[in-house]
Design an enzyme around this catalytic site. Sequence first.
Site, PDB file in Angstrom:
ATOM      1  N   HIS A  40       5.509   3.687  11.292  1.00 48.03           N
ATOM      2  CA  HIS A  40       4.342   3.517  10.429  1.00 48.03           C
ATOM      3  C   HIS A  40       4.079   2.016  10.312  1.00 48.03           C
ATOM      4  O   HIS A  40       5.000   1.228  10.101  1.00 48.03           O
ATOM      5  CB  HIS A  40       4.637   4.123   9.059  1.00 48.03           C
ATOM      6  CG  HIS A  40       3.657   3.730   8.012  1.00 48.03           C
ATOM      7  ND1 HIS A  40       2.301   3.840   8.210  1.00 48.03           N
ATOM      8  CD2 HIS A  40       3.821   3.204   6.771  1.00 48.03           C
ATOM      9  CE1 HIS A  40       1.669   3.405   7.130  1.00 48.03           C
ATOM     10  NE2 HIS A  40       2.569   3.015   6.243  1.00 48.03           N
ATOM     11  N   CYS A  75       1.435   7.908   3.572  1.00 49.50           N
ATOM     12  CA  CYS A  75       1.689   7.260   4.862  1.00 49.50           C
ATOM     13  C   CYS A  75       2.612   8.082   5.764  1.00 49.50           C
ATOM     14  O   CYS A  75       2.645   7.857   6.974  1.00 49.50           O
ATOM     15  CB  CYS A  75       2.268   5.864   4.654  1.00 49.50           C
ATOM     16  SG  CYS A  75       1.189   4.777   3.719  1.00 49.50           S
ATOM     17  N   ASN A 116      -2.509  -1.374   7.582  1.00 53.23           N
ATOM     18  CA  ASN A 116      -1.857  -0.110   7.222  1.00 53.23           C
ATOM     19  C   ASN A 116      -2.926   0.978   7.077  1.00 53.23           C
ATOM     20  O   ASN A 116      -3.727   0.939   6.137  1.00 53.23           O
ATOM     21  CB  ASN A 116      -1.093  -0.311   5.910  1.00 53.23           C
ATOM     22  CG  ASN A 116      -0.341   0.939   5.479  1.00 53.23           C
ATOM     23  OD1 ASN A 116      -0.564   2.030   5.986  1.00 53.23           O
ATOM     24  ND2 ASN A 116       0.551   0.780   4.522  1.00 53.23           N
TER      25      ASN A 116
HETATM   26  N1  ACO Z   1      -3.039 -13.784  -0.779  1.00 51.18           N
HETATM   27  C1  ACO Z   1      -2.471 -14.879  -1.300  1.00 51.18           C
HETATM   28  N2  ACO Z   1      -1.484 -14.837  -2.189  1.00 51.18           N
HETATM   29  C2  ACO Z   1      -1.036 -13.634  -2.575  1.00 51.18           C
HETATM   30  C3  ACO Z   1      -1.582 -12.432  -2.059  1.00 51.18           C
HETATM   31  C4  ACO Z   1      -2.633 -12.540  -1.136  1.00 51.18           C
HETATM   32  N3  ACO Z   1      -3.226 -11.477  -0.592  1.00 51.18           N
HETATM   33  N4  ACO Z   1      -0.936 -11.396  -2.619  1.00 51.18           N
HETATM   34  C5  ACO Z   1      -0.014 -11.901  -3.443  1.00 51.18           C
HETATM   35  N5  ACO Z   1      -0.073 -13.258  -3.416  1.00 51.18           N
HETATM   36  C6  ACO Z   1       0.747 -14.218  -4.143  1.00 51.18           C
HETATM   37  C7  ACO Z   1       1.371 -13.633  -5.377  1.00 51.18           C
HETATM   38  O1  ACO Z   1       0.462 -13.664  -6.478  1.00 51.18           O
HETATM   39  C8  ACO Z   1       2.554 -14.537  -5.575  1.00 51.18           C
HETATM   40  O2  ACO Z   1       2.125 -15.701  -6.193  1.00 51.18           O
HETATM   41  P1  ACO Z   1       3.033 -16.413  -7.316  1.00 51.18           P
HETATM   42  O3  ACO Z   1       4.285 -16.812  -6.592  1.00 51.18           O
HETATM   43  O4  ACO Z   1       2.182 -17.574  -7.744  1.00 51.18           O
HETATM   44  O5  ACO Z   1       3.268 -15.395  -8.359  1.00 51.18           O
HETATM   45  C9  ACO Z   1       2.968 -14.882  -4.152  1.00 51.18           C
HETATM   46  O6  ACO Z   1       1.842 -14.588  -3.323  1.00 51.18           O
HETATM   47  C10 ACO Z   1       4.151 -14.093  -3.658  1.00 51.18           C
HETATM   48  O7  ACO Z   1       3.935 -12.715  -3.952  1.00 51.18           O
HETATM   49  P2  ACO Z   1       4.994 -11.631  -3.620  1.00 51.18           P
HETATM   50  O8  ACO Z   1       4.520 -10.324  -4.165  1.00 51.18           O
HETATM   51  O9  ACO Z   1       6.343 -12.117  -4.044  1.00 51.18           O
HETATM   52  O10 ACO Z   1       4.922 -11.633  -2.031  1.00 51.18           O
HETATM   53  P3  ACO Z   1       5.812 -10.849  -1.011  1.00 51.18           P
HETATM   54  O11 ACO Z   1       6.462 -11.792  -0.100  1.00 51.18           O
HETATM   55  O12 ACO Z   1       6.667  -9.812  -1.674  1.00 51.18           O
HETATM   56  O13 ACO Z   1       4.718 -10.094  -0.156  1.00 51.18           O
HETATM   57  C11 ACO Z   1       3.770  -7.912   0.115  1.00 51.18           C
HETATM   58  C12 ACO Z   1       3.868  -9.124  -0.776  1.00 51.18           C
HETATM   59  C13 ACO Z   1       3.122  -8.316   1.423  1.00 51.18           C
HETATM   60  C14 ACO Z   1       2.906  -6.869  -0.575  1.00 51.18           C
HETATM   61  C15 ACO Z   1       5.174  -7.356   0.384  1.00 51.18           C
HETATM   62  O14 ACO Z   1       5.878  -7.172  -0.816  1.00 51.18           O
HETATM   63  C16 ACO Z   1       5.128  -6.061   1.123  1.00 51.18           C
HETATM   64  O15 ACO Z   1       4.700  -5.986   2.248  1.00 51.18           O
HETATM   65  N6  ACO Z   1       5.618  -4.961   0.547  1.00 51.18           N
HETATM   66  C17 ACO Z   1       5.579  -3.697   1.167  1.00 51.18           C
HETATM   67  C18 ACO Z   1       4.352  -3.044   0.735  1.00 51.18           C
HETATM   68  C19 ACO Z   1       3.724  -2.169   1.759  1.00 51.18           C
HETATM   69  O16 ACO Z   1       3.781  -2.356   2.939  1.00 51.18           O
HETATM   70  N7  ACO Z   1       3.046  -1.175   1.236  1.00 51.18           N
HETATM   71  C20 ACO Z   1       2.276  -0.302   2.016  1.00 51.18           C
HETATM   72  C21 ACO Z   1       2.345   1.068   1.474  1.00 51.18           C
HETATM   73  S1  ACO Z   1       3.939   1.695   1.549  1.00 51.18           S
HETATM   74  C22 ACO Z   1       4.294   1.795   3.096  1.00 51.18           C
HETATM   75  O17 ACO Z   1       3.407   1.965   3.847  1.00 51.18           O
HETATM   76  C23 ACO Z   1       5.697   1.664   3.494  1.00 51.18           C
END
Ligand code: ACO
Length: 323
Positions: free
Chosen positions: A250, A113, A280
């Site tokens: 980004h 990224c 993304n």
């Molecule tokens: N739809 C519905 N539910 C979902 C989904 C989905 N797509 N994905 C996860 N869940 C559920 C999980 O299973 C979990 O359920 P549980 O509580 O029963 O276990 C619940 O939602 C919460 O999951 P978390 O992982 O705690 O959710 P969080 O608030 O952390 O959000 C996310 C997840 C969006 C991935 C977040 O952590 C994030 O944005 N992280 C950064 C990642 C990123 O942007 N990466 C891109 C590459 S790196 C970069 O570009 C910087």
Amino acid sequence: MIRARIIGSGICLPANIVTNDELAKKVDTSDAWIRERTGIHQRYIALPGEKTSDLAVGAAREALIDAGIDAGELDMIICATTTPDETFPATATIVQSRLGMAHGAAFDVQAVCSGFIYGLSVADSLIRTGAARTILLIGAETMSRLLDWNDRTTCVLFGDGAGAVVLQAHEGRGDNADQGVLNTRLFSDGRLHDMLYTTGGVSSTQTAGVLKMQGKEVFKHAVTNIAAAITASAEAAHVALDQIDWFVPHQANQRILDGTARRLGIDPAKVVSTVALHGNTSAASVPLALVTAVRDGRIKRGDLVLLEAMGGGFTWGAALVRW
Ligand code: ACO
């Protein structure tokens, strides 16, 4: 002092838009969950047979037209991508051939990224040292090909697309009033590999693998690292953050954009966000956002613009540009 000035820009997106609701028909997710946790409303997904080079060529052609130059005037092409058409040759050489450019050099940069920021740093250095006068820099990805479409924690986040800029040498005075790239700052920490990686590769599994991510950890590091990169770039130019007109991050997640702005006390109205539309798009994300804000009239000639990104590796970085 020689500065690398951006003289043209372009984008290319696949025709196929996939909304959150459409995704929810195939994966156990919902429009409400994706919007609330990421800010993403839709993403563009390449159709079967549509390759990274197709998107890269589309963005490149627009950028050349916008710059008012012909491919024959380019000295080099740099393509930032993690999703090349082939393991080799570089996607940049495929673009070179399709643009009808039979001279100069073309190569890829791989920093996931952060690829566009890394590519911008390389292009800026080549122009400043006189190794090249005019460089086409592209960020192009088909991230959809690297996803596990059964993993709802990752497949909802990414999209495909390309953005490109033409950089050209320009004699400046050597101060912050100069047009062009004022500085770039690059960082990486390979110890954080396991937070964001693919399960395969040429020398390990002979496959591309699929993307794996520890979302919460990535989130925490993203805000910290991006804030540090922004600060490093601004400090290197002796510029206060409130003197910067536009921040072009980004586009990973709206909450990362908001968290970084909050941490640094940046006015959210100055942060360009296209994550709702594009998701993304990895190395394509910064140029897609940049070009969007240039075209809609927000970024104007003379504005001070800070570009930043973070991605797998981890890699991260920032660039300060006088538009
Ligand atoms: N739809 C519905 N539910 C979902 C989904 C989905 N797509 N994905 C996860 N869940 C559920 C999980 O299973 C979990 O359920 P549980 O509580 O029963 O276990 C619940 O939602 C919460 O999951 P978390 O992982 O705690 O959710 P969080 O608030 O952390 O959000 C996310 C997840 C969006 C991935 C977040 O952590 C994030 O944005 N992280 C950064 C990642 C990123 O942007 N990466 C891109 C590459 S790196 C970069 O570009 C910087």
